[in-house]
Design a protein around this motif. Structure first.
Motif, PDB file in Angstrom:
ATOM      1  N   THR A  39       0.841  -1.188   0.000  1.00 48.33           N
ATOM      2  CA  THR A  39       0.000   0.000   0.000  1.00 48.33           C
ATOM      3  C   THR A  39       0.880   1.242   0.000  1.00 48.33           C
ATOM      4  O   THR A  39       0.589   2.232  -0.676  1.00 48.33           O
ATOM      5  CB  THR A  39      -0.912  -0.001   1.236  1.00 48.33           C
ATOM      6  N   LEU A  40       1.957   1.173   0.770  1.00 48.89           N
ATOM      7  CA  LEU A  40       2.953   2.235   0.754  1.00 48.89           C
ATOM      8  C   LEU A  40       4.269   1.693   1.291  1.00 48.89           C
ATOM      9  O   LEU A  40       4.299   0.711   2.028  1.00 48.89           O
ATOM     10  CB  LEU A  40       2.496   3.452   1.563  1.00 48.89           C
ATOM     11  N   THR A  41       5.368   2.319   0.876  1.00 52.58           N
ATOM     12  CA  THR A  41       6.692   2.036   1.404  1.00 52.58           C
ATOM     13  C   THR A  41       7.153   3.282   2.141  1.00 52.58           C
ATOM     14  O   THR A  41       7.064   4.394   1.608  1.00 52.58           O
ATOM     15  CB  THR A  41       7.672   1.678   0.277  1.00 52.58           C
ATOM     16  N   ALA A  42       7.611   3.102   3.378  1.00 52.49           N
ATOM     17  CA  ALA A  42       7.952   4.254   4.210  1.00 52.49           C
ATOM     18  C   ALA A  42       9.300   4.046   4.878  1.00 52.49           C
ATOM     19  O   ALA A  42       9.694   2.923   5.190  1.00 52.49           O
ATOM     20  CB  ALA A  42       6.871   4.476   5.272  1.00 52.49           C
ATOM     21  N   SER A  43      10.001   5.140   5.117  1.00 52.01           N
ATOM     22  CA  SER A  43      11.265   5.120   5.848  1.00 52.01           C
ATOM     23  C   SER A  43      10.991   5.415   7.320  1.00 52.01           C
ATOM     24  O   SER A  43      10.172   6.269   7.654  1.00 52.01           O
ATOM     25  CB  SER A  43      12.235   6.166   5.288  1.00 52.01           C
ATOM     26  N   TYR A  44      11.695   4.716   8.188  1.00 52.66           N
ATOM     27  CA  TYR A  44      11.588   5.000   9.621  1.00 52.66           C
ATOM     28  C   TYR A  44      12.899   5.581  10.160  1.00 52.66           C
ATOM     29  O   TYR A  44      13.058   5.766  11.370  1.00 52.66           O
ATOM     30  CB  TYR A  44      11.184   3.743  10.399  1.00 52.66           C
ATOM     31  N   GLY A  45      13.841   5.879   9.256  1.00 53.83           N
ATOM     32  CA  GLY A  45      15.124   6.481   9.613  1.00 53.83           C
ATOM     33  C   GLY A  45      15.788   6.988   8.358  1.00 53.83           C
ATOM     34  O   GLY A  45      15.235   6.913   7.258  1.00 53.83           O
ATOM     35  N   SER A  46      17.004   7.494   8.500  1.00 52.39           N
ATOM     36  CA  SER A  46      17.688   8.120   7.370  1.00 52.39           C
ATOM     37  C   SER A  46      18.516   7.140   6.551  1.00 52.39           C
ATOM     38  O   SER A  46      18.885   7.449   5.416  1.00 52.39           O
ATOM     39  CB  SER A  46      18.594   9.253   7.872  1.00 52.39           C
ATOM     40  N   ASP A  47      18.823   5.959   7.092  1.00 54.66           N
ATOM     41  CA  ASP A  47      19.615   4.977   6.362  1.00 54.66           C
ATOM     42  C   ASP A  47      18.744   4.276   5.319  1.00 54.66           C
ATOM     43  O   ASP A  47      17.540   4.077   5.522  1.00 54.66           O
ATOM     44  CB  ASP A  47      20.197   3.947   7.332  1.00 54.66           C
ATOM     45  N   ALA A  48      19.380   3.879   4.202  1.00 53.16           N
ATOM     46  CA  ALA A  48      18.631   3.222   3.126  1.00 53.16           C
ATOM     47  C   ALA A  48      18.008   1.910   3.568  1.00 53.16           C
ATOM     48  O   ALA A  48      17.018   1.459   2.978  1.00 53.16           O
ATOM     49  CB  ALA A  48      19.561   2.971   1.934  1.00 53.16           C
ATOM     50  N   HIS A 130       7.574   3.201  14.722  1.00 55.56           N
ATOM     51  CA  HIS A 130       7.144   4.015  13.579  1.00 55.56           C
ATOM     52  C   HIS A 130       5.693   3.726  13.206  1.00 55.56           C
ATOM     53  O   HIS A 130       5.067   4.534  12.499  1.00 55.56           O
ATOM     54  CB  HIS A 130       8.054   3.769  12.376  1.00 55.56           C
ATOM     55  N   LEU A 131       5.149   2.623  13.687  1.00 53.11           N
ATOM     56  CA  LEU A 131       3.731   2.368  13.444  1.00 53.11           C
ATOM     57  C   LEU A 131       2.863   3.493  14.000  1.00 53.11           C
ATOM     58  O   LEU A 131       1.777   3.762  13.477  1.00 53.11           O
ATOM     59  CB  LEU A 131       3.320   1.027  14.064  1.00 53.11           C
ATOM     60  N   ARG A 132       3.325   4.155  15.038  1.00 53.89           N
ATOM     61  CA  ARG A 132       2.565   5.289  15.573  1.00 53.89           C
ATOM     62  C   ARG A 132       2.470   6.410  14.546  1.00 53.89           C
ATOM     63  O   ARG A 132       1.443   7.090  14.443  1.00 53.89           O
ATOM     64  CB  ARG A 132       3.218   5.796  16.857  1.00 53.89           C
TER      65      ARG A 132
END
Length: 302
Positions: A39-48, A130-132
């Protein structure tokens, strides 16, 4: 159901070609299994590597939500280049077909900048919490969160479930960890020290000692913080799946006994005559048993 049938059709020639048994799936075979687009791809930090795929159930079948959530953690000996979240994409997709939202994560591994102790553990925490953030815009029920993982990811899943037990101020603790209600560890170690030699032999690399930065004798404090079995009781309903590869039946039984003594609810599913990757491959001969166990354990009533 359509995806499950497609996966079974893809698996059939892999399992049957030149083989008398169904114990021959390789990581690459599982990577190629059909999966739903996120549904979506999301980052939870700055690293790839600090990224995850969120999949939501079909609203026509399961309503508009909010949906129970399962965090999915891939294995790969915690070692760079062995596995990515693609290895658990089919597993996550099937759980989504069953009505769970899934958050299938990548994380820094040994060999990545910042991987190993404590970065790998910190990534598991950050991805979970990050689910929050995702729940601000997505129909996620954070009162019904489970986690599952395969192989080294099974250890990660159980640690995520147990991290609320970490002492405040440690390198890998969090001030407000997202509560986990159920966990299923699929053929991976709840106690990396119990089968350390066998695990590293199976990986072909010094996986455990590299993750922790030394042996249990050299880094006892790290192992105390990073071993789920050492953090009992967790208060989390727990299921373990043993294919006798990276979780022996004896180790699984030992965890269940320890958890029960501590007052937790835990159960073990022991599978015979299968391989390490068949247990995360929808459509494999043992998958119906694994799916039923996952669905029952991860189900959290409203």
């Amino acid at each position: 159901m359509r995806l499950a049938l497609l996966v079974a059709a893809v698996l059939a020639p892999i399992l049957l070609t030149g083989q008398a048994s169904a114990q021959k799936l390789r990581p690459a075979d599982v990577d190629k299994l059909p999966s739903r687009l996120p549904t979506l791809t999301a980052s939870y930090g700055s690293d790839a590597n600090q990224v995850g795929d969120l999949r939501l159930p079909d609203g026509l079948r399961f309503g508009k939500g909010p949906y129970p959530v399962v965090i999915v953690v891939h294995g790969g000996c915690w070692w760079k280049g062995y596995a990515t979240r693609q290895n658990t994409a089919a597993l996550a997709s099937r759980l989504t077909e069953l009505g769970f939202a899934t958050w299938n994560i990548d994380y820094r591994q040994v060999g990545d900048v910042g991987g190993g102790w404590p970065g790998t553990f910190q990534d598991w925490s950050a991805a979970t919490d990050h689910l929050r953030v995702l729940a601000r815009s997505q129909p996620l029920d954070l009162g019904r969160v489970g986690v599952t993982g395969h192989s080294a990811g099974a250890h990660a899943a159980m640690w995520i479930a147990a991290r609320r037990r970490l002492p405040a101020g440690s390198e890998v603790s969090s001030s407000d960890p997202l509560p986990i209600h159920a966990v299923v560890a699929i053929d991976g170690p709840p106690d990396p020290t119990s089968d350390l030699a066998a695990f590293e032999k199976g990986c072909g690399v010094p996986a455990v000692t590299s993750l922790f930065g030394g042996t249990p004798a050299e880094q006892p404090a790290r192992y105390a913080l990073g071993t789920p079995q050492a953090l009992l009781p967790t208060g989390v309903r727990t299921g373990l799946v043993s294919a006798s590869i990276f979780l022996s039946p004896a180790s699984g039984q030992g965890y269940v006994a320890a958890a029960t003594r501590a007052g937790d609810s835990a159960a073990l599913l022991t599978l015979q005559g299968t391989g390490h990757f068949e247990v995360i491959a929808p459509g494999s001969p043992v998958w119906p048993q694994v799916e039923a166990f996952l669905a029952e354990t991860l189900k959290v009533p409203r």
